[in-house]
Design a protein around this motif. Structure first.
Motif, PDB file in Angstrom:
ATOM      1  N   LEU A 106      -0.685   2.368  15.765  1.00  0.00           N
ATOM      2  CA  LEU A 106      -1.506   2.210  14.563  1.00  0.00           C
ATOM      3  C   LEU A 106      -2.787   1.429  14.871  1.00  0.00           C
ATOM      4  O   LEU A 106      -3.336   0.748  14.010  1.00  0.00           O
ATOM      5  CB  LEU A 106      -0.697   1.493  13.475  1.00  0.00           C
ATOM      6  N   LYS A 107      -3.220   1.541  16.135  1.00  0.00           N
ATOM      7  CA  LYS A 107      -4.467   0.929  16.606  1.00  0.00           C
ATOM      8  C   LYS A 107      -4.427  -0.595  16.555  1.00  0.00           C
ATOM      9  O   LYS A 107      -5.432  -1.253  16.258  1.00  0.00           O
ATOM     10  CB  LYS A 107      -5.668   1.449  15.800  1.00  0.00           C
ATOM     11  N   ARG A 108      -3.271  -1.138  16.860  1.00  0.00           N
ATOM     12  CA  ARG A 108      -3.129  -2.578  16.992  1.00  0.00           C
ATOM     13  C   ARG A 108      -2.494  -2.871  18.347  1.00  0.00           C
ATOM     14  O   ARG A 108      -1.305  -3.169  18.434  1.00  0.00           O
ATOM     15  CB  ARG A 108      -2.275  -3.162  15.847  1.00  0.00           C
ATOM     16  N   PRO A 109      -3.283  -2.742  19.427  1.00  0.00           N
ATOM     17  CA  PRO A 109      -2.724  -2.953  20.772  1.00  0.00           C
ATOM     18  C   PRO A 109      -2.281  -4.398  20.986  1.00  0.00           C
ATOM     19  O   PRO A 109      -2.836  -5.332  20.405  1.00  0.00           O
ATOM     20  CB  PRO A 109      -3.891  -2.595  21.696  1.00  0.00           C
ATOM     21  N   LYS A 110      -1.245  -4.545  21.808  1.00  0.00           N
ATOM     22  CA  LYS A 110      -0.683  -5.852  22.134  1.00  0.00           C
ATOM     23  C   LYS A 110      -0.370  -6.659  20.872  1.00  0.00           C
ATOM     24  O   LYS A 110      -0.598  -7.868  20.813  1.00  0.00           O
ATOM     25  CB  LYS A 110      -1.635  -6.635  23.035  1.00  0.00           C
ATOM     26  N   PHE A 111       0.159  -5.982  19.872  1.00  0.00           N
ATOM     27  CA  PHE A 111       0.414  -6.638  18.593  1.00  0.00           C
ATOM     28  C   PHE A 111       1.413  -7.772  18.740  1.00  0.00           C
ATOM     29  O   PHE A 111       1.215  -8.870  18.193  1.00  0.00           O
ATOM     30  CB  PHE A 111       0.931  -5.617  17.573  1.00  0.00           C
ATOM     31  N   TYR A 112       2.498  -7.523  19.452  1.00  0.00           N
ATOM     32  CA  TYR A 112       3.499  -8.570  19.616  1.00  0.00           C
ATOM     33  C   TYR A 112       2.913  -9.789  20.328  1.00  0.00           C
ATOM     34  O   TYR A 112       3.112 -10.927  19.893  1.00  0.00           O
ATOM     35  CB  TYR A 112       4.704  -8.042  20.401  1.00  0.00           C
TER      36      TYR A 112
END
Length: 218
Positions: A106-112
């Motif tokens: 959903l275009k949120r890289p490296k979210f974690y």
């Protein structure tokens, strides 16, 4: 007989009250966990929330790190690969993994790493209070990152049959301060000192973050 009945009733009532207290504590912990998850989504998608990021980082550190102790690690992932995912008893960590793998889509890289990892929050908070200019830790003229090299060494060791405690290869257990040993506190202290001079130094080495990002990239 009467005295024995009274003692038995008192013991039963005390146990029942203790059980109720444990249930309430568990429910409040779960609700707080879900609230932080919701807050992470707001921080990610609502630009006006960025000015409150340092407050958010403190919340992640306290809730995910110290209060609930929910963090993804090689030890956890290796246990899941070996024995299956115990989602019924550890749905919180299962949810963290699902978000870590799905949010980049959903275009949120490296979210974690950027929003849910308490060690990332810990380092970023130190970065913010440190007056020195931060540099990135990386290998020069190398196709592999430090995280990839560290992860490869661990995986090769496991394949070759070496038995060692995976929790000591990462600093996450330090948040469970009641059971963490001296080595882990020294580990965390070194990361804290490096964070005064480098931008999230552990993130450059972290095998768990490297594995999650590699799975998504592939």
């Amino acid at each position: 007989i009467i005295r024995g009945m009274r003692q038995g009733a008192a013991q039963y009532l005390n146990e029942e009250q203790s059980s109720i207290k444990r249930d309430l504590a568990s429910i409040s912990k779960d609700l707080l966990f879900l609230l932080v998850i919701l807050l992470s989504l707001l921080m990610s998608y609502v630009k006006s929330m960025k000015k409150y990021r340092w407050i958010y980082l403190v919340i992640v550190l306290l809730v995910f790190g110290i209060y609930t102790g929910k963090v993804l690690s090689l030890k956890l992932l290796y246990g899941w690969l070996s024995n299956g995912i115990a989602w019924e008893t550890n749905w919180q960590s299962t949810l963290l993994l699902l978000m870590a793998l799905s949010m980049p889509l959903l275009k949120r890289p490296k979210f974690y790493c950027n929003y849910l990892c308490p060690m990332g929050a810990f380092q970023e908070l130190i970065n913010k209070i440190s007056p020195s200019k931060k540099r990135n830790i990386q290998l020069k003229s190398s196709p592999l990152s430090l995280g990839e090299i560290y992860l490869a060494l661990i995986l090769v060791s496991l394949v070759l049959g070496f038995q060692f405690e995976l929790s000591y290869l990462e600093p996450f257990m330090v948040f469970l301060y009641k059971v963490a040993g001296t080595v882990l506190f020294v580990f965390a202290a070194v990361i804290a000192i490096l964070s005064f001079f480098f931008n999230k130094p552990w993130c450059a080495v972290c095998p768990t973050g490297c594995l999650i990002n590699k799975v998504h990239n592939k």
